[in-house]
Design an enzyme around this catalytic site. Structure first.
Site, PDB file in Angstrom:
ATOM      1  N   ASP A   2       0.263   0.953   9.457  1.00  0.00           N
ATOM      2  CA  ASP A   2      -0.269   0.209  10.601  1.00  0.00           C
ATOM      3  C   ASP A   2       0.701   0.144  11.771  1.00  0.00           C
ATOM      4  OD1 ASP A   2      -2.597  -0.293   9.243  1.00  0.00           O
ATOM      5  OD2 ASP A   2      -2.028  -2.303   8.587  1.00  0.00           O
TER       6      ASP A   2
ATOM      7  N   HIS B 109      -8.703   4.999   2.322  1.00  0.00           N
ATOM      8  CA  HIS B 109      -7.432   5.418   1.739  1.00  0.00           C
ATOM      9  C   HIS B 109      -7.103   6.879   1.990  1.00  0.00           C
ATOM     10  CE1 HIS B 109      -8.237   1.641  -0.392  1.00  0.00           C
ATOM     11  NE2 HIS B 109      -6.932   1.543  -0.451  1.00  0.00           N
TER      12      HIS B 109
ATOM     13  N   GLY C  52       0.821  -1.207   0.000  1.00  0.00           N
ATOM     14  CA  GLY C  52       0.000   0.000   0.000  1.00  0.00           C
ATOM     15  C   GLY C  52       0.852   1.253   0.000  1.00  0.00           C
TER      16      GLY C  52
ATOM     17  N   ARG D 134     -26.464  11.837  17.485  1.00  0.00           N
ATOM     18  CA  ARG D 134     -26.221  10.571  16.800  1.00  0.00           C
ATOM     19  C   ARG D 134     -25.011   9.864  17.414  1.00  0.00           C
ATOM     20  NH1 ARG D 134     -26.123  13.232  10.817  1.00  0.00           N
ATOM     21  NH2 ARG D 134     -28.353  13.136  10.314  1.00  0.00           N
TER      22      ARG D 134
ATOM     23  N   THR E 170       4.845   0.940   6.743  1.00  0.00           N
ATOM     24  CA  THR E 170       3.442   0.568   6.920  1.00  0.00           C
ATOM     25  C   THR E 170       2.758   1.594   7.800  1.00  0.00           C
ATOM     26  OG1 THR E 170       1.895  -1.019   7.928  1.00  0.00           O
ATOM     27  CG2 THR E 170       4.154  -1.023   8.762  1.00  0.00           C
TER      28      THR E 170
ATOM     29  N   GLN F 138      -6.473   7.963   4.766  1.00  0.00           N
ATOM     30  CA  GLN F 138      -5.372   7.880   5.741  1.00  0.00           C
ATOM     31  C   GLN F 138      -4.017   7.703   5.068  1.00  0.00           C
ATOM     32  OE1 GLN F 138      -6.987   5.000   9.055  1.00  0.00           O
ATOM     33  NE2 GLN F 138      -8.167   4.805   7.181  1.00  0.00           N
ATOM     34  N   ARG F 139      -3.998   7.143   3.863  1.00  0.00           N
ATOM     35  CA  ARG F 139      -2.745   6.887   3.153  1.00  0.00           C
ATOM     36  C   ARG F 139      -2.277   8.079   2.331  1.00  0.00           C
ATOM     37  NH1 ARG F 139      -1.053   1.777   3.096  1.00  0.00           N
ATOM     38  NH2 ARG F 139      -2.494   0.028   3.280  1.00  0.00           N
TER      39      ARG F 139
ATOM     40  N   MET G 268      -7.957   2.132   9.350  1.00  0.00           N
ATOM     41  CA  MET G 268      -7.191   0.978   8.899  1.00  0.00           C
ATOM     42  C   MET G 268      -6.537   0.254  10.077  1.00  0.00           C
ATOM     43  SD  MET G 268      -5.523   2.081   5.249  1.00  0.00           S
ATOM     44  CE  MET G 268      -6.583   2.078   3.792  1.00  0.00           C
TER      45      MET G 268
ATOM     46  N   ARG H 273      -5.365  -4.065   9.931  1.00  0.00           N
ATOM     47  CA  ARG H 273      -5.801  -5.441   9.679  1.00  0.00           C
ATOM     48  C   ARG H 273      -5.571  -6.327  10.897  1.00  0.00           C
ATOM     49  NH1 ARG H 273      -6.708  -8.964   5.562  1.00  0.00           N
ATOM     50  NH2 ARG H 273      -6.502  -7.294   4.034  1.00  0.00           N
TER      51      ARG H 273
END
Length: 345
Positions: A131, A275, A10, A166, A129, A277-278, A173, A175
């Site tokens: 992540d 995406h 990514g 609400r 990454t 975030q990327r 993201m 995984r």
């Protein structure tokens, strides 16, 4: 020495900063020559290259993405007639006169690099990454940018949640590791944070949401895309796999919104950052870390320290074996944040 550079997996803020540092130091200090491989491992598989010199990297420091392009191509799945993927890469590197590779990527891309090193290809790795889940380095570039983008989104969603009474769910993201959800949720004042490391109980999530409504404030739930329930009461994944065998994720936020609305009678809406975030320009932290990684990676090539990856340990950049970099993912140790006033599912 002629050095190939590729970016795989990514896209990530800071990739261009690494490329820039590698080329500038490599050319100006070590007298190296560089060639860029396009679109991750597809580049050396197909001998698809682009020029990579000082002029090519000028002005790219603040740019997101990667000028080399990226993909999730897996050479070990490329077994066409005649030659397998590894043989094709070896032949193409020899034909192009490439003596070594600098590989910038995450778990999958660096896992391929480690296997290719075992096959005799000189490789140096750079961890990438958003992540932040590579175990051999304290931080990866791109993570800080992703957290700041998610935090800003949460800040903005607080106002609309309270205006309309609400529940708002923010899917980010992550995984296998919930670092983005955790840091963005803590920084953004979320009421519930759900991470892959700790399966959540939907009954408890609903109870926390209802409690928040009782205080006359609207709840914000931050959930990592890989978060999953403790019981199989929500179907969260598809059967579709990528070339590295990963299940396609996404949808946990929407399912949570539907379940919360059904059980509480209150409106619930989901925002999937995906995406976003990327993309975009990297933060100062990520620009500096990526630049330092690039400077040390090209030094490792010049020193012929192949089979290693550059890593951040404390405030120092060190070299670690590539196999160590991909051996174990760095997951969130939930107990570390037990003192924080935040709910984990």
């Amino acid at each position: 020495m002629r050095v190939g550079v590729l970016t795989g997996g990514g896209d990530c803020p800071g990739l261009n900063a690494v490329i820039r540092a590698v080329v500038r130091r490599g050319v100006q200090e070590y007298g190296l020559e560089f060639v860029g491989f396009r679109d991750g491992w597809r580049g050396p598989l197909e001998a698809d290259t682009m020029p990579l010199d000082v002029s090519a990297v000028r002005g790219i420091l603040p740019r997101g993405g990667t000028i080399l392009g990226s993909s999730r191509t897996n050479p070990f799945k490329e077994n066409g007639p005649g030659r397998n993927g590894v043989d094709r890469i070896k032949d193409n590197l020899a034909g192009l006169g490439v003596d070594a590779l600098i590989v910038i990527g995450g778990e999958d891309t660096l896992g391929v690099a480690a296997r290719l090193y075992d096959e005799g290809i000189p490789v140096v790795g750079v961890p990438k990454t958003i992540d932040n889940d590579l175990g051999a380095t304290d931080y990866t570039f791109g993570f800080d940018t992703a957290v700041n983008i998610a935090m800003e989104a949460i800040d903005r969603l607080h106002t609309t949640a309270e205006s309309h009474h609400r529940a708002l769910i923010v899917e980010v993201m992550g995984r296998h590791a919930g670092w983005i959800a955790l840091h963005a949720g803590l920084a953004g004042g979320a009421n519930v944070i759900l991470i892959p490391e700790r399966p959540f109980d939907i009954d408890k999530v609903v109870a926390w949401v209802e409690h928040r409504f009782q205080t006359r404030y609207a709840p914000i739930v931050v959930v990592a895309e890989g978060a999953h329930p403790a019981h199989d009461d929500l179907a969260l994944t598809s059967a579709e796999l990528d070339s590295f065998g990963h299940v396609r994720l996404g949808g946990v936020g929407q399912l949570l919104a539907e379940e919360i609305e059904k059980r509480t009678g209150k409106e619930a809406r989901c925002t999937v950052l995906g995406h976003i975030q990327r993309g975009g320009t990297p933060t100062a932290f990520d620009r500096v870390l990526a630049t330092r990684f690039g400077l040390h990676a090209v030094a490792a090539v010049y020193n012929e320290a192949f089979g290693t990856m550059v890593a951040l340990r404390g405030t120092d950049i060190v070299r670690v074996p590539l196999v160590e970099a991909t051996r174990e993912l760095k997951l969130v140790p939930v107990d570390r944040y037990a003192e924080a006033e935040v709910f984990f599912g």
